[in-house]
Design an enzyme around this catalytic site. Structure first.
Site, short mmCIF file in Angstrom:
data_model
loop_
_atom_site.label_atom_id
_atom_site.label_comp_id
_atom_site.label_asym_id
_atom_site.label_seq_id
_atom_site.Cartn_x
_atom_site.Cartn_y
_atom_site.Cartn_z
CG HIS A 92 -0.28 -0.44 2.53
ND1 HIS A 92 -0.97 -1.59 3.22
CD2 HIS A 92 0.87 -0.06 3.20
CE1 HIS A 92 -0.11 -1.60 4.28
NE2 HIS A 92 1.16 -0.71 4.27
CE1 TYR B 70 13.98 -0.80 2.19
CE2 TYR B 70 12.55 0.97 1.44
CZ TYR B 70 12.63 -0.37 2.02
OH TYR B 70 11.67 -0.79 2.78
#
Length: 488
Positions: free
Chosen positions: A171, A258
């Protein structure tokens, strides 16, 4: 319509309830069967009691069954939804704790980075067991909807090795779009059109239009910097937007782990994160949030059960993809969403074997992806770094090759920015030994890893991280909720 939906990991109580109520908001689906399965009988009892109360209160013909026998739950299922967390909070705590000893400070640690890679090693053997059961006992052509992280690794393994039609669902795109609509002053989300493409948790809004008018980088930067809340909570995402020219779907905390630039030095972390909520970059933030949520649910279960008596309201159907995909497949009402599938040329400048997240349309014929998207070069570069880590991680999990696992962790962007090769080798040994009961594929490698740890000279430290908060008690949580009520 009458068919069977199996939910694996249904003990994820709040999320299972959301999926259940979303699906029942489709008028044609009220006669379906939900088969819940989990390894925890206690969790199954709680979620079944809640779902039974919803069915009874709304006078529905829906059937709900619950069993710890997974194959029994999957028998004849047309759709299988997974929201499992292999190893639970116990293993997850080690995903955060052990890397901290080597200087790797994660906010979530469930996608890549050291924690996400080990999470994948625990998940993938179990995912392949799910796929075997689906092939053998589910309905012919059953579809596997994976919500569990690490999304790309789990989906990659299910498609390449599990040989089951698999769609990965998240989502992050929806949440990012809601933010953009708010900063641009849209009256509703329907005014915003967008193309978002990349890989899960590193997806990029490559085309934005507000009421048909294209929104450029400068306008979007100015809108975020002027927002009284997001300008503080999303400092890192805004910095990436300025440098890359496009906005990332992922939260400030997730995105920070990340990339190799923002969390590699402890004294820099505070510059980029916000401590108003865990999702903005707090050390081990999601672990704390998950622990508190679990304690709160156990304590306040009678209230959750009572709330299940409320009438279903289709207007409150969430934007989670699952119910909309099932509706499109079964009724033909077309749904546009962003799905995790094998690339195979959908994104022109990412590897063909990668699991990408990109726009697609669903109807009775299945999921039809929009092909021919080319990412900005900087976005493609960061995605490819993660894809290379994901590929090695999946192959290590399948083969039980601890040396390949170490290479995957070594090539992780944040780990590589913090650790030396010697530190990575020892960190992986320690994580594999500590989590051995959830890593059957590494059973033969554990004795040698223990021996290496016994004679290692790599120094570690006892470190809680650069921005850690303690898990709050039930009383503290209750007091905070009361304060929020008074403010509202």
């Amino acid at each position: 319509m009458s068919f069977k939906i199996a939910i694996i990991g249904a003990g994820s109580v709040g999320f299972t309830k959301k999926l259940f109520t979303d699906i029942l908001c489709v008028p044609e689906f009220q006669d379906v069967e939900f088969a819940l399965t989990d390894i925890s009988e206690h969790n199954l009892e709680m979620i079944k009691a809640i779902l039974d109360r919803i069915v009874e209160s709304n006078r529905l013909p829906t059937r709900v069954t619950a069993t710890t026998d997974r194959r029994r739950a999957l028998e004849g299922a047309r759709y299988v939804i997974s929201c499992v967390r292999v190893g639970g909070l116990e293993a997850y705590a080690e995903d955060i704790r052990i890397p901290l000893k080597y200087g790797v400070d994660q906010c979530v640690g469930d996608t890549i980075c050291a924690g996400g890679i080990l999470y994948g090693q625990r998940n993938i053997p179990v995912i392949l067991d799910f796929c075997k059961d689906i092939r053998e006992v589910a309905a012919p052509g059953a579809k596997f909807l994976n919500y569990a992280n690490p999304m790309a690794m789990n989906t990659w393994a299910a498609i390449e090795y599990g040989r089951v039609e698999t769609i990965g669902l998240c989502h992050g795109v929806q949440h990012g779009a809601e933010q953009i609509a708010e900063v641009l002053g849209a009256k509703s989300l329907s005014e915003l059109d967008y193309i978002c493409s990349g890989i899960n948790h590193q997806t990029w809004f490559v085309d934005l239009r507000l009421n048909g008018r294209r929104i450029g980088k400068d306008e979007l930067v100015a809108a975020f910097e002027a927002h009284p809340v997001f300008s503080q909570q999303e400092k890192l995402r805004i910095d990436v937007l300025k440098r890359f020219g496009v906005y990332s779907t992922e939260s400030n905390g997730h995105l920070s782990e990340y990339l190799p630039w923002y969390r590699k030095r402890p004294d820099e972390i505070a510059r980029w994160i916000d401590m108003s909520d865990w999702i903005h970059g707090e050390t081990g933030g999601y672990l704390r949030h998950s622990t508190e949520t679990r304690h709160w649910f156990e304590t306040e279960f009678p209230q959750f059960l009572a709330s299940a008596e409320k009438p279903l309201d289709p207007a409150k159907r969430s934007n989670e993809h699952a119910s909309h995909i099932l509706e499109a497949l079964e009724t033909g009402r077309v749904y546009r969403g962003h799905f995790n599938v094998k690339n195979s040329g959908v994104i022109t400048n990412l590897p063909a074997d990668a699991i990408i997240e990109s726009p697609g349309f669903v109807d009775r014929f299945g999921i039809n992806m929009v092909a021919g998207i080319t990412l900005p070069e900087a976005c493609a570069a960061t995605c490819i770094s993660s894809i290379n880590v994901q590929r090695m991680s999946v192959h290590a999990a399948i083969s039980g090759d601890i040396d390949l696992l170490k290479l995957a962790v070594l090539h992780d962007p944040l780990v590589g920015a913090v650790c030396t090769p010697e530190e990575v080798w020892q960190m992986v040994d320690e994580m594999v030994v500590t989590q051995a009961r959830w890593l059957p594929q590494y059973a033969d490698a554990v004795p040698a890893a223990k021996e290496r740890l016994a004679r290692s000279t790599v120094r570690t430290r006892d470190w809680a991280g650069a921005a850690r908060r303690n898990v709050r008690s039930i009383d503290e949580l209750r007091a905070e909720k009361e304060t929020l009520k008074q403010v509202v």
